[in-house]
Structures are given as C-alpha cells and as structure tokens.
Design a protein around this motif. Structure first.
Motif, short mmCIF file in Angstrom:
data_model
loop_
_atom_site.label_atom_id
_atom_site.label_comp_id
_atom_site.label_asym_id
_atom_site.label_seq_id
_atom_site.Cartn_x
_atom_site.Cartn_y
_atom_site.Cartn_z
N ARG A 67 -4.42 11.95 -38.17
CA ARG A 67 -5.08 11.12 -37.17
C ARG A 67 -4.48 9.71 -37.12
O ARG A 67 -4.68 8.99 -36.14
CB ARG A 67 -6.58 10.99 -37.49
N PHE A 86 -15.79 13.43 -45.29
CA PHE A 86 -15.89 12.63 -44.07
C PHE A 86 -15.05 13.29 -42.98
O PHE A 86 -13.95 13.79 -43.26
CB PHE A 86 -15.40 11.20 -44.30
N SER A 87 -15.56 13.26 -41.76
CA SER A 87 -14.79 13.81 -40.64
C SER A 87 -15.25 13.16 -39.34
O SER A 87 -16.26 12.45 -39.30
CB SER A 87 -14.99 15.33 -40.55
N THR A 88 -14.50 13.43 -38.28
CA THR A 88 -14.87 12.96 -36.94
C THR A 88 -15.36 14.12 -36.07
O THR A 88 -15.48 13.99 -34.86
CB THR A 88 -13.65 12.32 -36.24
N TRP A 89 -15.64 15.27 -36.68
CA TRP A 89 -15.85 16.49 -35.92
C TRP A 89 -17.29 16.72 -35.48
O TRP A 89 -17.53 17.37 -34.45
CB TRP A 89 -15.39 17.70 -36.74
N GLU A 128 -12.53 7.15 -49.46
CA GLU A 128 -11.15 6.71 -49.21
C GLU A 128 -10.40 6.46 -50.51
O GLU A 128 -9.19 6.70 -50.59
CB GLU A 128 -11.16 5.45 -48.34
N GLN A 177 -7.25 13.83 -41.88
CA GLN A 177 -7.35 12.38 -42.09
C GLN A 177 -5.98 11.71 -41.95
O GLN A 177 -5.86 10.64 -41.37
CB GLN A 177 -7.92 12.10 -43.49
N TYR A 234 -16.40 8.58 -37.39
CA TYR A 234 -15.97 9.05 -38.71
C TYR A 234 -17.12 8.81 -39.69
O TYR A 234 -17.47 7.68 -39.99
CB TYR A 234 -14.74 8.26 -39.11
N THR A 235 -17.71 9.89 -40.19
CA THR A 235 -18.90 9.72 -41.02
C THR A 235 -19.02 10.85 -42.03
O THR A 235 -18.36 11.88 -41.92
CB THR A 235 -20.16 9.64 -40.14
N SER A 285 -15.33 2.64 -35.91
CA SER A 285 -16.14 3.60 -35.16
C SER A 285 -17.61 3.55 -35.57
O SER A 285 -18.41 4.38 -35.14
CB SER A 285 -15.61 5.02 -35.36
N ALA A 340 -11.99 3.19 -40.48
CA ALA A 340 -13.25 3.93 -40.36
C ALA A 340 -14.36 3.05 -39.81
O ALA A 340 -15.19 3.50 -39.02
CB ALA A 340 -13.64 4.50 -41.72
N CYS A 361 -7.67 2.20 -44.69
CA CYS A 361 -8.45 3.40 -44.36
C CYS A 361 -9.91 3.03 -44.12
O CYS A 361 -10.54 3.53 -43.18
CB CYS A 361 -8.36 4.42 -45.48
#
Length: 284
Positions: A200, A144-147, A95, A197, A154-155, A79, A76, A72
């Motif tokens: 994805r 944490f998300s990619t949104w 994680e 999470q 992913y941060t 990116s 992450a 995991c």
C-alpha cells in the motif's frame, strides 16, 4: 572517515521533534509525546543489543527502523479522527512488530520481541496513563487492515471477520486468475496482511523468505490483485540474458515512474540466473 549512528540522546531529540509534529492534530495524544519517544528509543536499543548480524544477516539495526516505525504510525493516523490512547498504543505496537518482529526467524525470538515491547509500554505508559489496560491493548493477535471499516480506514480488525473477507476474495481470485483453490489459515491471513501493508505504501518493497513452493509468490499476486496493481514478472529461461533483464527493468520503471502505473514487480528465486541479476535488484 567514519560517522557512527546518532547517540541515544540525539535519537530522543530527533524523534521528539518528529513526534511533536505528528501529534499536533491529535490533542488527546499529546500527553504521550515524551513517553512515546522514550519507549521507541528504548525498544530499538534493546533489539539492537539482543540481535546481531552474527546471528542472521538481516539482524542489522539502524535509526532507519525508528523512522520506518514513526512513518507507519503517521500514515495510519491520517485516516483516523480523534484517536483515543488505547487504540493509538495498539496501533503503535502493531507497527513496531511489523518493523522489528517480522525480520526474526524463530518463534522464541518473536516472543522475546513481543514481550519486550509490552514491558517497554508498561514502563513508559503505565505511570502516565495508569487507567489503560495493557493486557487488553496487547491482546494477540494484533491485526490492522483497511478492509473492513470503510475505504482507506486503517484500524484494528477481528481475525474471524478478516478470515471470512479474505476467504471470499480468494474464491474470486482463483476463479479469475489462478485456477487452484487456496486455503486460508491463521498464518496465511497474517502473511497477507503483512504484504498488504507494504504494497500500500509508495515504493514499498519486501523480501519473502521461505521454501520454494510454499506460496510466497501466489500470496503476493493475490494482494496485488486486491489492490488493483499490475503484476510484472520476468519470463526467465536459458536464453534470457542480463541485457534483456536490463531492458525489462527499464520498461517497468518507465511504467511506474513516467506513466504513473501502479505496478507490483515480483522477482522470485527462479529468476536469479546469475549474481548480476541480484546486483541489479539491489541497485534499485
């Protein structure tokens, strides 16, 4: 013949090799390499000793948990560019909580897990990087998300911004898909992030436990919709047979495996018409 799990010293050796490979593109983090492995193995062993299958069936710990944790973090890092130590340790902690804390049932158990992780970090990172403020790094909630920060990045994300983003999407979702408005509160937001999470990742799968009707299926459908996944659910009734279930499973596996379609397969408690249905799911 019985082969036990590797010893703790063997685990340290195995994951030190993995960690060295993972951090080769992150020069700023190489100083943490040894401490990361020691901390991970220590935290794993503490959970393994504290929680047993006698307490709950899912409290079984194996090196698989360490592998999931490392994978995991590695995923992450792909990116991220030039990750600093404080941001990396917060990612590392997030994680860990997803792998270890999410399986726990009570608030007290979850708090124990969180406190032990912070203690482990203090023991192994405190002497190497004394300038780090672990109180800030471990400030809750760790989300944490990619949104919010560009596609695929992913941060760590602010809860209020995530709340606004998810609420706006839910409005569109229930207008297009559901027809029933949903309310976003903190637990819903955190649950959506956990589901996101997992879905994805290739072959990501999760078991959602809770009372019937609390929204497990709806939230899964929402995340699948957000990610552009096709949703697949069987249409079980009193005439639905195991042979029909096998046929449906073949169909969805062909769609995902042979045709490359991204599919979210939702199997809820109403679909369990006999133990054979559960055995088929376990076999997958």
């Amino acid at each position: 013949m019985h082969i036990d799990y590797p010893s703790l010293s063997s685990l340290r050796h195995i994951y030190r090799v993995y960690m060295k490979y993972m951090l080769q593109t992150q020069p700023a983090l190489r100083l943490l390499e040894g401490a990361l492995v020691e901390a991970m193995v220590d935290f794993y062993s503490r959970n393994q000793a504290h929680f047993t299958p006698e307490q709950a069936p899912q409290y079984v710990y194996s090196p698989r948990e360490l592998t999931r944790w490392v994978c995991c973090v590695e995923e992450a890092l792909k990116s991220m560019d030039d990750v600093q130590e404080d941001k990396f340790i917060r990612l590392w902690a997030h994680e860990a909580l997803r792998v270890f804390q999410d399986r726990l049932m009570t608030f007290e158990e979850k708090m124990w897990c969180e406190q032990e992780l912070k203690q482990v970090a203090d023991v192994y990172f405190g002497t190497i990087t004394p300038q780090l403020d672990l109180e800030v790094i471990f400030k809750q909630p760790i989300l944490f998300s990619t949104w919010l920060h560009g596609e695929g990045i992913y941060t760590s994300s602010d809860r209020e911004h995530l709340h606004t983003y998810v609420s706006e999407l839910l409005v569109i979702f229930y207008e297009e898909q559901l027809g029933v408005p949903l309310v976003v509160f903190d637990e819903v937001l955190e649950h959506v992030l956990r589901i996101d999470q997992v879905l994805r990742r290739p072959q990501g799968h999760l078991l959602l436990v809770g009372e019937s009707g609390v929204g497990k299926t709806v939230l899964t459908r929402f995340v699948a919709w957000m990610q552009g996944l096709s949703l697949f659910q069987i249409k079980a009734n009193n005439k639905y047979t195991l042979e029909k279930f096998d046929e449906d499973l073949r169909s969805v596996i062909l769609r995902a495996g042979a045709e490359g379609e991204k599919v979210c397969f939702v199997f809820d408690e109403s679909n369990v018409l006999s133990t054979a249905f559960v055995e088929r799911m376990n076999a997958l």
